[in-house]
Design a protein around this motif. Structure first.
Motif, PDB file in Angstrom:
ATOM      1  N   THR A   2      -7.493 -33.114  -9.752  1.00  0.00           N
ATOM      2  CA  THR A   2      -7.851 -31.778  -9.292  1.00  0.00           C
ATOM      3  C   THR A   2      -6.768 -30.784  -9.678  1.00  0.00           C
ATOM      4  OG1 THR A   2      -6.865 -32.182  -7.146  1.00  0.00           O
ATOM      5  CG2 THR A   2      -9.209 -32.630  -7.359  1.00  0.00           C
ATOM      6  N   LEU A   3      -7.189 -29.574  -9.885  1.00  0.00           N
ATOM      7  CA  LEU A   3      -6.246 -28.520 -10.241  1.00  0.00           C
ATOM      8  C   LEU A   3      -5.441 -28.090  -9.026  1.00  0.00           C
ATOM      9  CD1 LEU A   3      -8.551 -26.262 -12.422  1.00  0.00           C
ATOM     10  CD2 LEU A   3      -6.639 -27.636 -13.222  1.00  0.00           C
ATOM     11  N   PRO A   4      -4.255 -27.576  -9.247  1.00  0.00           N
ATOM     12  CA  PRO A   4      -3.501 -27.013  -8.117  1.00  0.00           C
ATOM     13  C   PRO A   4      -4.272 -25.833  -7.535  1.00  0.00           C
ATOM     14  CG  PRO A   4      -2.139 -27.141 -10.097  1.00  0.00           C
ATOM     15  CD  PRO A   4      -3.515 -27.530 -10.488  1.00  0.00           C
ATOM     16  N   LYS A   5      -4.030 -25.547  -6.276  1.00  0.00           N
ATOM     17  CA  LYS A   5      -4.797 -24.525  -5.572  1.00  0.00           C
ATOM     18  C   LYS A   5      -4.748 -23.167  -6.280  1.00  0.00           C
ATOM     19  CE  LYS A   5      -5.619 -22.704  -1.022  1.00  0.00           C
ATOM     20  NZ  LYS A   5      -5.293 -22.761   0.384  1.00  0.00           N
ATOM     21  N   HIS A   6      -3.617 -22.789  -6.835  1.00  0.00           N
ATOM     22  CA  HIS A   6      -3.496 -21.478  -7.472  1.00  0.00           C
ATOM     23  C   HIS A   6      -4.253 -21.385  -8.802  1.00  0.00           C
ATOM     24  CE1 HIS A   6      -0.216 -23.713  -9.423  1.00  0.00           C
ATOM     25  NE2 HIS A   6      -0.279 -22.825 -10.407  1.00  0.00           N
ATOM     26  N   LEU A   7      -4.722 -22.512  -9.339  1.00  0.00           N
ATOM     27  CA  LEU A   7      -5.496 -22.503 -10.579  1.00  0.00           C
ATOM     28  C   LEU A   7      -6.998 -22.708 -10.371  1.00  0.00           C
ATOM     29  CD1 LEU A   7      -3.162 -24.583 -12.918  1.00  0.00           C
ATOM     30  CD2 LEU A   7      -3.471 -22.103 -12.864  1.00  0.00           C
ATOM     31  N   ARG A   8      -7.402 -23.015  -9.151  1.00  0.00           N
ATOM     32  CA  ARG A   8      -8.824 -23.244  -8.870  1.00  0.00           C
ATOM     33  C   ARG A   8      -9.605 -21.943  -8.836  1.00  0.00           C
ATOM     34  NH1 ARG A   8      -7.935 -26.991  -3.664  1.00  0.00           N
ATOM     35  NH2 ARG A   8      -6.481 -28.415  -4.653  1.00  0.00           N
ATOM     36  N   GLN A   9     -10.895 -22.062  -9.105  1.00  0.00           N
ATOM     37  CA  GLN A   9     -11.798 -20.905  -9.036  1.00  0.00           C
ATOM     38  C   GLN A   9     -11.878 -20.389  -7.609  1.00  0.00           C
ATOM     39  OE1 GLN A   9     -13.653 -19.256 -11.540  1.00  0.00           O
ATOM     40  NE2 GLN A   9     -13.845 -17.868  -9.840  1.00  0.00           N
TER      41      GLN A   9
END
Length: 157
Positions: A2-9
């Motif tokens: 999963t992507l880090p929170k700051h990179l998520r949509q």
């Protein structure tokens, strides 16, 4: 992975009130389709993909309902415009109104949804000089004239 929170949509959730005639059958899949086609018609294919409208929750019965519609964070105003442009679902006329916008689905449901259906009442009324059957919901009524529904206020009957 999963992507880090700051990179998520980032998403926004629009609480949409749905209103139609009491005998209309508005269902989730045709409602979703109407939103997709409305987005394509209003903002084109690329704009439709950018807005990315997805129905997350849907409830409809007895002429009234509500939906939680997900859109991308930067596309809320275009999503509102698309929702406002939808005037029918599967051949049934509908009125859609955005009740509010939230950053989470849970917040959307808690703040703007879940009020439950408005109580309806069947009553015999006089409209245009004739006795007719009316369905009353709040301060509004639906009267059948020559087999077609007519929306009126309680002051009209």
């Amino acid at each position: 992975m999963t992507l880090p929170k700051h990179l998520r949509q980032r998403w926004r959730y629009l609480a949409v009130g749905v209103e139609s005639w009491p005998e209309a059958s508005v269902e989730r899949d045709p409602f979703q389709r109407a939103l997709w086609y409305g987005a394509q018609d209003l903002v084109g294919d690329v704009g439709s993909a950018t807005v990315d409208l997805t129905v997350q929750r849907f409830r409809y019965g007895d002429g009234e309902g509500e939906a939680a519609v997900r859109t991308r964070r930067g596309a809320v105003e275009r999503a509102r415009a698309v929702i406002a442009s939808v005037d029918e679902v599967a051949g049934d006329p509908v009125g859609l109104r955005v009740r509010g916008v939230s950053g989470t689905l849970r917040g959307c449901e808690e703040k703007y949804m879940g009020g439950g259906p408005v109580a309806t009442e069947q009553r015999h009324v006089t409209f245009e000089g004739a006795d007719r059957t009316a369905t009353l919901r709040g301060g509004r009524a639906t009267v059948r004239v020559d087999g077609a529904p007519v929306g009126v206020t309680t002051l009209d009957i």
